[in-house]
Write a protein that holds these residues in place. Structure first.
Motif, mmCIF file in Angstrom:
data_model
loop_
_atom_site.group_PDB
_atom_site.id
_atom_site.type_symbol
_atom_site.label_atom_id
_atom_site.label_comp_id
_atom_site.label_asym_id
_atom_site.label_seq_id
_atom_site.Cartn_x
_atom_site.Cartn_y
_atom_site.Cartn_z
ATOM 1 N N MET A 1 43.244 40.661 33.992
ATOM 2 C CA MET A 1 42.625 40.696 35.314
ATOM 3 C C MET A 1 42.182 42.102 35.705
ATOM 4 N N GLU A 2 42.579 43.111 34.951
ATOM 5 C CA GLU A 2 42.189 44.483 35.281
ATOM 6 C C GLU A 2 40.873 44.885 34.626
ATOM 7 N N PHE A 3 40.169 43.929 34.061
ATOM 8 C CA PHE A 3 38.889 44.216 33.399
ATOM 9 C C PHE A 3 37.739 44.246 34.390
ATOM 10 N N THR A 4 36.827 45.179 34.185
ATOM 11 C CA THR A 4 35.532 45.184 34.859
ATOM 12 C C THR A 4 34.486 45.645 33.864
ATOM 13 N N GLY A 5 33.304 45.040 33.943
ATOM 14 C CA GLY A 5 32.236 45.390 33.017
ATOM 15 C C GLY A 5 31.334 46.494 33.511
ATOM 16 N N ALA A 6 31.575 47.019 34.712
ATOM 17 C CA ALA A 6 30.748 48.086 35.271
ATOM 18 C C ALA A 6 31.563 48.879 36.283
ATOM 19 N N LYS B 1 38.596 42.134 38.129
ATOM 20 C CA LYS B 1 38.885 40.746 38.504
ATOM 21 C C LYS B 1 40.149 40.691 39.360
ATOM 22 N N GLY B 2 41.126 41.539 39.029
ATOM 23 C CA GLY B 2 42.358 41.568 39.807
ATOM 24 C C GLY B 2 42.136 42.037 41.227
ATOM 25 N N ASP B 3 41.296 43.068 41.400
ATOM 26 C CA ASP B 3 41.006 43.560 42.753
ATOM 27 C C ASP B 3 40.338 42.476 43.596
ATOM 28 N N ARG B 4 39.403 41.748 43.002
ATOM 29 C CA ARG B 4 38.734 40.682 43.752
ATOM 30 C C ARG B 4 39.717 39.563 44.080
ATOM 31 N N ALA B 5 40.584 39.212 43.138
ATOM 32 C CA ALA B 5 41.573 38.163 43.383
ATOM 33 C C ALA B 5 42.523 38.571 44.499
ATOM 34 N N ARG B 6 42.970 39.824 44.496
ATOM 35 C CA ARG B 6 43.890 40.303 45.535
ATOM 36 C C ARG B 6 43.224 40.281 46.910
ATOM 37 N N LEU B 7 41.971 40.680 46.956
ATOM 38 C CA LEU B 7 41.248 40.679 48.227
ATOM 39 C C LEU B 7 41.105 39.265 48.769
ATOM 40 N N LEU B 8 40.717 38.323 47.914
ATOM 41 C CA LEU B 8 40.547 36.946 48.358
ATOM 42 C C LEU B 8 41.876 36.330 48.797
ATOM 43 N N ALA B 9 42.940 36.609 48.038
ATOM 44 C CA ALA B 9 44.249 36.048 48.371
ATOM 45 C C ALA B 9 44.736 36.545 49.721
ATOM 46 N N LEU C 1 35.605 35.725 37.121
ATOM 47 C CA LEU C 1 35.086 36.321 35.898
ATOM 48 C C LEU C 1 34.157 37.483 36.225
ATOM 49 N N ASP C 2 34.114 38.449 35.330
ATOM 50 C CA ASP C 2 33.120 39.509 35.411
ATOM 51 C C ASP C 2 31.811 38.969 34.823
ATOM 52 N N PRO C 3 30.649 39.363 35.375
ATOM 53 C CA PRO C 3 29.381 38.869 34.827
ATOM 54 C C PRO C 3 29.223 39.095 33.330
ATOM 55 N N VAL C 4 29.814 40.181 32.814
ATOM 56 C CA VAL C 4 29.740 40.463 31.377
ATOM 57 C C VAL C 4 30.387 39.339 30.573
#
Length: 295
Positions: free
Chosen positions: A101-106, A112-120, A213-216
């Motif tokens: 979840m700590e992956f980002t393509g840019a 992914k983890g940051d977005r999940a934490r924000l949404l939660a 998911l990251d767009p990549v």
């Protein structure tokens, strides 16, 4: 905890470390929740409660004590005074803290983890301020109402990631007939996800799966010599012709999304695939409405 950590200087350092991570996430979550203009909470419906909701024409079978005689005196029919249903619901969240979840393509996109934490946390803000109880899917934070619970959840969501490459949900602490949200990339073994949803469904728990998911990860823009390595470093694969893998990879990712969607429908849940390059507001609005639909 060590004695050094209990000294004033140690306590201050730990407090500053917590404060450095906690406010930004909580502020961002509250801002996102405020941006979703939902009006009145969707749980407003007739039932046991103290607050007036609406008048409706009386039907055969309504007791005389239910009729509002003052309102009925102004019309040719009798009206019943309905009150708002106020039984708080429980919402339980599983937030994948695996290393994937700590992956980002840019660099300009959140992980992914940051977005999940924000949404939660933003969903928790909306639900708690609407009178619901929110907690985690495991036993570490049972569903509770109130602002203090928001702080507990924010602390949990800002904890360091786990050591595993991929996460697996836990359903052993689900309350009967609660609602639930799973936020993950769901790129690991799907068997634990299927087991958790089956157990949740057996307890009357319904909810939403949100694959982040990251767009990549959807586009697979790799070509030539490429080394693929998991975020925890336990899996490595090197190829000289990454482009030759694209079609097979895209087929596998499509199959995984379809499997999750079918699993959700089979257990009375809803499924969303959200990309970190998209607005979190649209995902939060979908989540909020999804939890109303699966009551």
């Amino acid at each position: 905890m060590s004695e050094a950590a209990l000294r004033p200087t140690g306590l201050r350092r730990r407090a500053e470390e917590l404060a450095a991570a906690l406010p930004p996430l909580l502020v961002a979550a509250e801002h996102l929740a405020a941006a979703v203009q939902l009006g009145e909470h969707g749980r407003r419906r007739a039932g046991m409660g103290d607050e007036f909701w609406q008048f409706r024409p009386a039907h055969a079978g309504d007791e005389a004590r239910m009729i509002d005689w003052r309102r009925s005196a102004r019309a040719d029919v009798h009206f019943v005074r309905e009150k708002e249903w106020q039984a708080a619901q429980s919402v339980q969240i599983w937030l994948d803290d695996a290393r994937s979840m700590e992956f980002t393509g840019a660099k300009d996109r959140p992980t992914k983890g940051d977005r999940a934490r924000l949404l939660a946390l933003a969903l928790s803000v909306l639900m708690i301020r609407a009178g619901e109880r929110v907690g985690l899917a495991d036993a570490s934070a049972p569903p509770r109402p109130g602002e203090v619970q928001l702080m507990r959840l924010a602390q949990t969501f800002t904890a360091p990631p786990g050591e595993a490459d991929f996460g697996a949900p836990v359903a052993r602490a689900f309350l009967p007939h609660a609602r639930a949200v799973f936020l993950s990339d769901f790129l690991g073994d799907p068997a634990p996800v299927e087991a958790a949803l089956t157990e949740a469904a057996d307890r009357g728990v319904k909810g939403a799966l949100v694959q982040i998911l990251d767009p990549v990860e959807e586009a697979f823009p790799f070509d030539g010599r490429t080394i693929f390595e998991s975020m925890a470093g336990s899996l490595t694969y090197e190829t000289r012709k990454a482009g030759d893998l694209r079609d097979r990879y895209l087929q596998r990712i499509a199959e995984r999304k379809d499997r999750l969607d079918r699993l959700a429908r089979a257990t009375g849940w809803l499924f969303l695939c959200h990309h970190t390059g998209d607005s979190p507001q649209s995902a939060l609005l979908w989540l909020y409405r999804a939890l109303e639909r699966v009551r």
